[in-house]
Design a protein around this motif. Structure first.
Motif, PDB file in Angstrom:
ATOM      1  N   TYR A  25     -59.637  19.539 -21.322  1.00  0.00           N
ATOM      2  CA  TYR A  25     -59.285  20.120 -22.617  1.00  0.00           C
ATOM      3  C   TYR A  25     -58.168  21.152 -22.436  1.00  0.00           C
ATOM      4  O   TYR A  25     -57.158  21.128 -23.150  1.00  0.00           O
ATOM      5  CB  TYR A  25     -60.510  20.763 -23.264  1.00  0.00           C
ATOM      6  CG  TYR A  25     -60.216  21.417 -24.587  1.00  0.00           C
ATOM      7  CD1 TYR A  25     -60.278  20.684 -25.757  1.00  0.00           C
ATOM      8  CD2 TYR A  25     -59.875  22.773 -24.673  1.00  0.00           C
ATOM      9  CE1 TYR A  25     -60.010  21.274 -26.983  1.00  0.00           C
ATOM     10  CE2 TYR A  25     -59.597  23.362 -25.880  1.00  0.00           C
ATOM     11  CZ  TYR A  25     -59.669  22.616 -27.034  1.00  0.00           C
ATOM     12  OH  TYR A  25     -59.388  23.202 -28.251  1.00  0.00           O
ATOM     13  N   ALA A  26     -58.332  22.057 -21.496  1.00  0.00           N
ATOM     14  CA  ALA A  26     -57.331  23.103 -21.255  1.00  0.00           C
ATOM     15  C   ALA A  26     -56.007  22.501 -20.797  1.00  0.00           C
ATOM     16  O   ALA A  26     -54.931  22.929 -21.249  1.00  0.00           O
ATOM     17  CB  ALA A  26     -57.851  24.099 -20.221  1.00  0.00           C
ATOM     18  N   GLU A  27     -56.071  21.499 -19.930  1.00  0.00           N
ATOM     19  CA  GLU A  27     -54.854  20.830 -19.450  1.00  0.00           C
ATOM     20  C   GLU A  27     -54.107  20.177 -20.602  1.00  0.00           C
ATOM     21  O   GLU A  27     -52.892  20.319 -20.733  1.00  0.00           O
ATOM     22  CB  GLU A  27     -55.242  19.772 -18.415  1.00  0.00           C
ATOM     23  CG  GLU A  27     -54.094  18.937 -17.918  1.00  0.00           C
ATOM     24  CD  GLU A  27     -54.563  17.767 -17.066  1.00  0.00           C
ATOM     25  OE1 GLU A  27     -53.802  16.787 -16.964  1.00  0.00           O
ATOM     26  OE2 GLU A  27     -55.689  17.823 -16.519  1.00  0.00           O
ATOM     27  N   TRP A  28     -54.829  19.456 -21.448  1.00  0.00           N
ATOM     28  CA  TRP A  28     -54.200  18.779 -22.581  1.00  0.00           C
ATOM     29  C   TRP A  28     -53.629  19.780 -23.575  1.00  0.00           C
ATOM     30  O   TRP A  28     -52.543  19.581 -24.101  1.00  0.00           O
ATOM     31  CB  TRP A  28     -55.201  17.876 -23.279  1.00  0.00           C
ATOM     32  CG  TRP A  28     -55.455  16.581 -22.577  1.00  0.00           C
ATOM     33  CD1 TRP A  28     -55.216  16.297 -21.254  1.00  0.00           C
ATOM     34  CD2 TRP A  28     -55.991  15.398 -23.143  1.00  0.00           C
ATOM     35  NE1 TRP A  28     -55.589  15.009 -20.976  1.00  0.00           N
ATOM     36  CE2 TRP A  28     -56.070  14.423 -22.125  1.00  0.00           C
ATOM     37  CE3 TRP A  28     -56.431  15.072 -24.416  1.00  0.00           C
ATOM     38  CZ2 TRP A  28     -56.561  13.146 -22.352  1.00  0.00           C
ATOM     39  CZ3 TRP A  28     -56.918  13.797 -24.638  1.00  0.00           C
ATOM     40  CH2 TRP A  28     -56.974  12.849 -23.623  1.00  0.00           C
ATOM     41  N   LYS A  29     -54.366  20.843 -23.831  1.00  0.00           N
ATOM     42  CA  LYS A  29     -53.896  21.843 -24.794  1.00  0.00           C
ATOM     43  C   LYS A  29     -52.604  22.486 -24.302  1.00  0.00           C
ATOM     44  O   LYS A  29     -51.654  22.672 -25.072  1.00  0.00           O
ATOM     45  CB  LYS A  29     -54.968  22.911 -25.025  1.00  0.00           C
ATOM     46  CG  LYS A  29     -54.617  23.891 -26.109  1.00  0.00           C
ATOM     47  CD  LYS A  29     -55.779  24.797 -26.435  1.00  0.00           C
ATOM     48  CE  LYS A  29     -55.407  25.705 -27.599  1.00  0.00           C
ATOM     49  NZ  LYS A  29     -56.546  26.485 -28.062  1.00  0.00           N
ATOM     50  N   GLU A  30     -52.553  22.814 -23.036  1.00  0.00           N
ATOM     51  CA  GLU A  30     -51.352  23.413 -22.448  1.00  0.00           C
ATOM     52  C   GLU A  30     -50.172  22.442 -22.504  1.00  0.00           C
ATOM     53  O   GLU A  30     -49.050  22.825 -22.836  1.00  0.00           O
ATOM     54  CB  GLU A  30     -51.645  23.809 -21.003  1.00  0.00           C
ATOM     55  CG  GLU A  30     -50.520  24.562 -20.337  1.00  0.00           C
ATOM     56  CD  GLU A  30     -50.905  25.010 -18.936  1.00  0.00           C
ATOM     57  OE1 GLU A  30     -50.048  24.889 -18.044  1.00  0.00           O
ATOM     58  OE2 GLU A  30     -52.045  25.467 -18.754  1.00  0.00           O
ATOM     59  N   LEU A  31     -50.423  21.178 -22.204  1.00  0.00           N
ATOM     60  CA  LEU A  31     -49.374  20.169 -22.241  1.00  0.00           C
ATOM     61  C   LEU A  31     -48.919  19.882 -23.671  1.00  0.00           C
ATOM     62  O   LEU A  31     -47.723  19.699 -23.930  1.00  0.00           O
ATOM     63  CB  LEU A  31     -49.875  18.876 -21.580  1.00  0.00           C
ATOM     64  CG  LEU A  31     -48.902  17.725 -21.474  1.00  0.00           C
ATOM     65  CD1 LEU A  31     -47.701  18.123 -20.608  1.00  0.00           C
ATOM     66  CD2 LEU A  31     -49.592  16.509 -20.888  1.00  0.00           C
ATOM     67  N   PHE A  32     -49.855  19.879 -24.605  1.00  0.00           N
ATOM     68  CA  PHE A  32     -49.554  19.553 -26.002  1.00  0.00           C
ATOM     69  C   PHE A  32     -48.499  20.478 -26.603  1.00  0.00           C
ATOM     70  O   PHE A  32     -47.621  20.023 -27.334  1.00  0.00           O
ATOM     71  CB  PHE A  32     -50.837  19.592 -26.845  1.00  0.00           C
ATOM     72  CG  PHE A  32     -50.636  19.163 -28.261  1.00  0.00           C
ATOM     73  CD1 PHE A  32     -50.613  17.815 -28.594  1.00  0.00           C
ATOM     74  CD2 PHE A  32     -50.468  20.100 -29.271  1.00  0.00           C
ATOM     75  CE1 PHE A  32     -50.420  17.407 -29.907  1.00  0.00           C
ATOM     76  CE2 PHE A  32     -50.276  19.702 -30.585  1.00  0.00           C
ATOM     77  CZ  PHE A  32     -50.258  18.359 -30.902  1.00  0.00           C
ATOM     78  N   VAL A  33     -48.573  21.759 -26.267  1.00  0.00           N
ATOM     79  CA  VAL A  33     -47.620  22.716 -26.859  1.00  0.00           C
ATOM     80  C   VAL A  33     -46.209  22.539 -26.320  1.00  0.00           C
ATOM     81  O   VAL A  33     -45.265  23.075 -26.889  1.00  0.00           O
ATOM     82  CB  VAL A  33     -48.075  24.185 -26.687  1.00  0.00           C
ATOM     83  CG1 VAL A  33     -49.407  24.425 -27.371  1.00  0.00           C
ATOM     84  CG2 VAL A  33     -48.134  24.583 -25.229  1.00  0.00           C
ATOM     85  N   THR A  34     -46.047  21.757 -25.252  1.00  0.00           N
ATOM     86  CA  THR A  34     -44.721  21.578 -24.666  1.00  0.00           C
ATOM     87  C   THR A  34     -44.006  20.328 -25.169  1.00  0.00           C
ATOM     88  O   THR A  34     -42.857  20.111 -24.807  1.00  0.00           O
ATOM     89  CB  THR A  34     -44.800  21.489 -23.127  1.00  0.00           C
ATOM     90  OG1 THR A  34     -45.504  20.293 -22.756  1.00  0.00           O
ATOM     91  CG2 THR A  34     -45.472  22.711 -22.542  1.00  0.00           C
ATOM     92  N   MET A  35     -44.686  19.506 -25.991  1.00  0.00           N
ATOM     93  CA  MET A  35     -44.053  18.261 -26.428  1.00  0.00           C
ATOM     94  C   MET A  35     -44.427  17.908 -27.859  1.00  0.00           C
ATOM     95  O   MET A  35     -45.339  18.489 -28.437  1.00  0.00           O
ATOM     96  CB  MET A  35     -44.416  17.115 -25.488  1.00  0.00           C
ATOM     97  CG  MET A  35     -45.883  16.842 -25.355  1.00  0.00           C
ATOM     98  SD  MET A  35     -46.324  15.458 -24.240  1.00  0.00           S
ATOM     99  CE  MET A  35     -45.313  15.675 -22.862  1.00  0.00           C
ATOM    100  N   HIS A  36     -43.704  16.956 -28.398  1.00  0.00           N
ATOM    101  CA  HIS A  36     -43.964  16.452 -29.743  1.00  0.00           C
ATOM    102  C   HIS A  36     -45.286  15.680 -29.728  1.00  0.00           C
ATOM    103  O   HIS A  36     -45.596  15.005 -28.731  1.00  0.00           O
ATOM    104  CB  HIS A  36     -42.808  15.532 -30.159  1.00  0.00           C
ATOM    105  CG  HIS A  36     -42.849  15.146 -31.593  1.00  0.00           C
ATOM    106  ND1 HIS A  36     -43.612  14.078 -32.039  1.00  0.00           N
ATOM    107  CD2 HIS A  36     -42.246  15.679 -32.675  1.00  0.00           C
ATOM    108  CE1 HIS A  36     -43.464  13.963 -33.345  1.00  0.00           C
ATOM    109  NE2 HIS A  36     -42.634  14.924 -33.757  1.00  0.00           N
TER     110      HIS A  36
END
Length: 65
Positions: A25-36
């Motif tokens: 969850y934390a990994e995806w959330k961090e990655l999500f803010v960097t891309m569309h």
């Protein structure tokens, strides 16, 4: 779009996902803010489907018209 809203649109229960698999969850959330959101979906397509099956959101999330 916020990550929590994205999960809701993908019919993923954000609370359960965060409780059961906090690392992912934390990994995806961090990655999500960097891309569309579309790019995130393309990159994680098969994983999103797996997570949706595990942590399916029970409420109706259809977009208001």
């Amino acid at each position: 779009m916020e990550f929590e809203e994205y999960l809701r649109l993908k019919k993923i229960d954000q609370e359960t996902f965060n409780q059961v698999d906090p690392g992912r969850y934390a990994e995806w959330k961090e990655l999500f803010v960097t891309m569309h959101p579309d790019s995130f979906t393309a990159q994680k397509k098969f994983l999103v489907n797996e997570i949706r099956r595990r942590y399916h959101l029970k409420e109706d999330v259809s977009k208001p018209q």
